[in-house]
Design a protein around this motif. Sequence first.
Motif, PDB file in Angstrom:
ATOM      1  N   GLY A 128       0.837  -1.125   0.053  1.00 55.80           N
ATOM      2  CA  GLY A 128       0.077  -0.097   0.056  1.00 55.80           C
ATOM      3  C   GLY A 128       0.839   1.317   0.112  1.00 55.80           C
ATOM      4  N   SER A 129       2.207   0.939  -0.239  1.00 57.13           N
ATOM      5  CA  SER A 129       2.982   2.195  -0.157  1.00 57.13           C
ATOM      6  C   SER A 129       3.893   2.024  -1.118  1.00 57.13           C
ATOM      7  N   TYR A 130       4.734   3.099  -1.502  1.00 59.14           N
ATOM      8  CA  TYR A 130       5.669   2.937  -2.464  1.00 59.14           C
ATOM      9  C   TYR A 130       6.983   3.844  -2.026  1.00 59.14           C
ATOM     10  N   LYS A 168       2.416   6.435   1.271  1.00 59.00           N
ATOM     11  CA  LYS A 168       1.025   5.632   1.124  1.00 59.00           C
ATOM     12  C   LYS A 168       0.616   5.872  -0.158  1.00 59.00           C
ATOM     13  N   CYS A 169      -0.161   4.755  -0.944  1.00 59.18           N
ATOM     14  CA  CYS A 169      -0.391   4.888  -2.274  1.00 59.18           C
ATOM     15  C   CYS A 169      -1.839   5.665  -2.128  1.00 59.18           C
ATOM     16  N   SER A 190      -5.701   2.393  -4.988  1.00 54.50           N
ATOM     17  CA  SER A 190      -4.494   1.973  -5.670  1.00 54.50           C
ATOM     18  C   SER A 190      -3.802   1.065  -4.780  1.00 54.50           C
ATOM     19  N   HIS A 191      -2.697   0.392  -5.128  1.00 51.36           N
ATOM     20  CA  HIS A 191      -1.801  -0.610  -4.565  1.00 51.36           C
ATOM     21  C   HIS A 191      -0.372  -0.401  -5.044  1.00 51.36           C
ATOM     22  N   SER A 192       0.583  -0.978  -4.386  1.00 51.80           N
ATOM     23  CA  SER A 192       1.725  -0.882  -4.581  1.00 51.80           C
ATOM     24  C   SER A 192       2.108  -1.710  -5.821  1.00 51.80           C
ATOM     25  N   SER A 193       3.090  -1.190  -6.455  1.00 49.04           N
ATOM     26  CA  SER A 193       3.223  -1.913  -7.515  1.00 49.04           C
ATOM     27  C   SER A 193       4.329  -3.271  -7.307  1.00 49.04           C
ATOM     28  N   CYS A 246       3.017   3.077  -7.453  1.00 41.64           N
ATOM     29  CA  CYS A 246       1.610   2.595  -7.328  1.00 41.64           C
ATOM     30  C   CYS A 246       0.819   2.411  -8.441  1.00 41.64           C
ATOM     31  N   GLU A 247      -0.262   1.371  -8.416  1.00 43.54           N
ATOM     32  CA  GLU A 247      -0.867   0.893  -9.649  1.00 43.54           C
ATOM     33  C   GLU A 247      -2.502   1.041  -9.015  1.00 43.54           C
ATOM     34  N   ALA A 306       4.122   8.650  -8.459  1.00 47.00           N
ATOM     35  CA  ALA A 306       3.146   8.147  -7.623  1.00 47.00           C
ATOM     36  C   ALA A 306       2.415   8.933  -6.899  1.00 47.00           C
TER      37      ALA A 306
END
Length: 684
Positions: free
Chosen positions: A179-181, A190-191, A195-198, A204-205, A217
């Motif tokens: 949930g972070s990048y 935090k994303c 979205s969520h971490s790549s 983030c995606e 991001a």
Amino acid sequence: NIEMHFAEGGGEAYTPFLVAGTGQATTFYVPNAPKRWSRTVSVIAGSSLLCTAIVGWLALTGGSGRTKMTDMMQTSLHEEELRFSGSGGKGGVYYNVFTGKGGSDGGSRCGPGAYLKVSEDGFSRCTDCPVGKWCYKDEVNTCPDKSTSITGAQSESDCFCKPGFFGESAKKCEACPAGSYCNGKSAPVKCPPHSHSSADGFGCECDAGYHGFALSASQLTCSLCPSNKFCAGASVSNCTDNSYAPPGAKGPSDCVCLAGYYRLDDECVECDQGKICRGKDHAPEACPGRSWSPPGSTDPKDCKCPTGYHGTDPNNCAPCDAGYFCLGGENRDAGAAAPGSYFPAGSSKSTDAIRCPLGYMCPGGHRDKVACVVPGSYCPVGSKVLKPCPQGYYCAGNPTDGPMDKGECECDTGFYCNAGSPDHPGNDAPSGRPCPPGFYCTGGMADKTPCTSAPGFYCAAGSATPEGVKCPEGYFCTGGSADKQTCNAAAGYYCPEGTADPAGVQCPAGSYCTGKGALHKDCDVPAGRYCARGGSVPRGNLCPAGFFCPGAATDRQVCAAQPGNYCPEGTPGPEGAPCPAGFYCTGGNTDKAVCTAAEGKFCDKGSASPLGVECPQGYYCPGGGSDKTPCKAQAGSFCPASTNGVVSPRGGVACDEGVFCAGGQTDQKPCAASQGRYCPRASA
């Protein structure tokens, strides 16, 4: 702007530039550089160029200390200087360290951040320390685990955490939390929402069902996926053709087929004909019975009776009746076929009418084909009506054998296969039929040929030669190709074998002929009668004088009687009969003749001479053709025999003396008088 000036030499160069805040490189590529060449490269307006790495270049003026840029192969190029101008206080001139204008670290052959590398040509050259390494005093060292460095790193402190990791130093790198990048240098961030971490933890995606993209991001915004599309993070994809999806669709499986379509693999294809497709994920449903639906049908009501069938209930579609064509649905269309063609059962359009097949006739209209089963007739392809079998062929027309074509005849001599007509069928067997009267037939497939017979001859049925046979009795034959005809003879005439004249010939003796076509028949008359030539009655005729007739079927024959005999009418035998008194008969076939005897004479029975004989006692003979006549003398008289020309009168003469005469025909008798008595003349 960056200007690059090349002196002597040639080769290739490429220059990646890192644009601030993006982490992405912009590459400038120079193929086959000439000896003297210059080029100006523009950077995005408002951005700052991280002029931190150009391999082999040393910043002596401008910039901030000894910084290097990313990998740039310059082993064969001799560039004297690179000028950089722009914002950020990094403008200035950078000189090539190998041109003698740059400085060097004491004690090492190459400065910090470089190492000595032996090239393929055998020369050693100072080369920038590679990524993930740091170089000092010509030694190449690896950055700690989960950390990396840029080209030309001089010490371990130049190593930093890899993107997707974070830590206070390169020795304390940890994986970026979900949930972070993490960019590797700063703390986890935090994303953004949805979205969520790549996978690499570096960015983030957007979650499935959302979409969005940003170079950073921190700038990422994820929006709900629009309808009829599906979103798997940054990308937005259209549903396949003929499908739809509600907002927020996450993948292609969320796209469902429209009504009239069904899913086949990953596509929505149009519903096949004969099926109903309700859409979504429903499987195609087959129309009931023989019913049919057009492609893309969505409702069971779309199922109708197909072409070639008719009916209101799709479960009970009846085949189109022969003679009609059916376009499908409830009704059959009254298509009228042309004569010689018909609509077979199951026809679906007006052009389905076909030519009548072999062995059938097709009157056209709404009628079905009809099998040709009449012997002597046949139906070729396209027949409207029965056709008579042609000459030289036979047409069995046997319904048990099915429709048949005409076949070649195999006739024996005297037979032929006649051609039929509308009123008379042709031949129905390969052996043919007998050749008709007046014709001759040589067999095989040959037709009958008119006969060429002579008068008195004709060609009977079954003749194999042109000369024919002799005309039979009771008929006359004029010859040629004419048949025998019944005789037209009158009574007493007949037509014997070989007759050419319709009147015939006279009936022969011993037979009788009633005329016309009757045959002559032998007579069976009693003796004394005969059937004369030209006779017409079975009783015959009385045998004429001068002939004798034995009877039965014999003709009269000339009499051969002895003298004194003759053959009167009805004589049965050759000896004839005695000549009657008063006549004389010379014999042979002459008739009796009246006697010419003189008075006192007569011709007795069987007389052969006309002179006759003496009249006997007791009779008187007037002569001529008279017979002797019994005497009628009175008592005392008698009729003596005629002698010497003496003729006794009818009443006789007086009895002589000494005798007595009782009269009549008695002669005189001796007198029987007693003594003393006597018989005088004319005594009675």
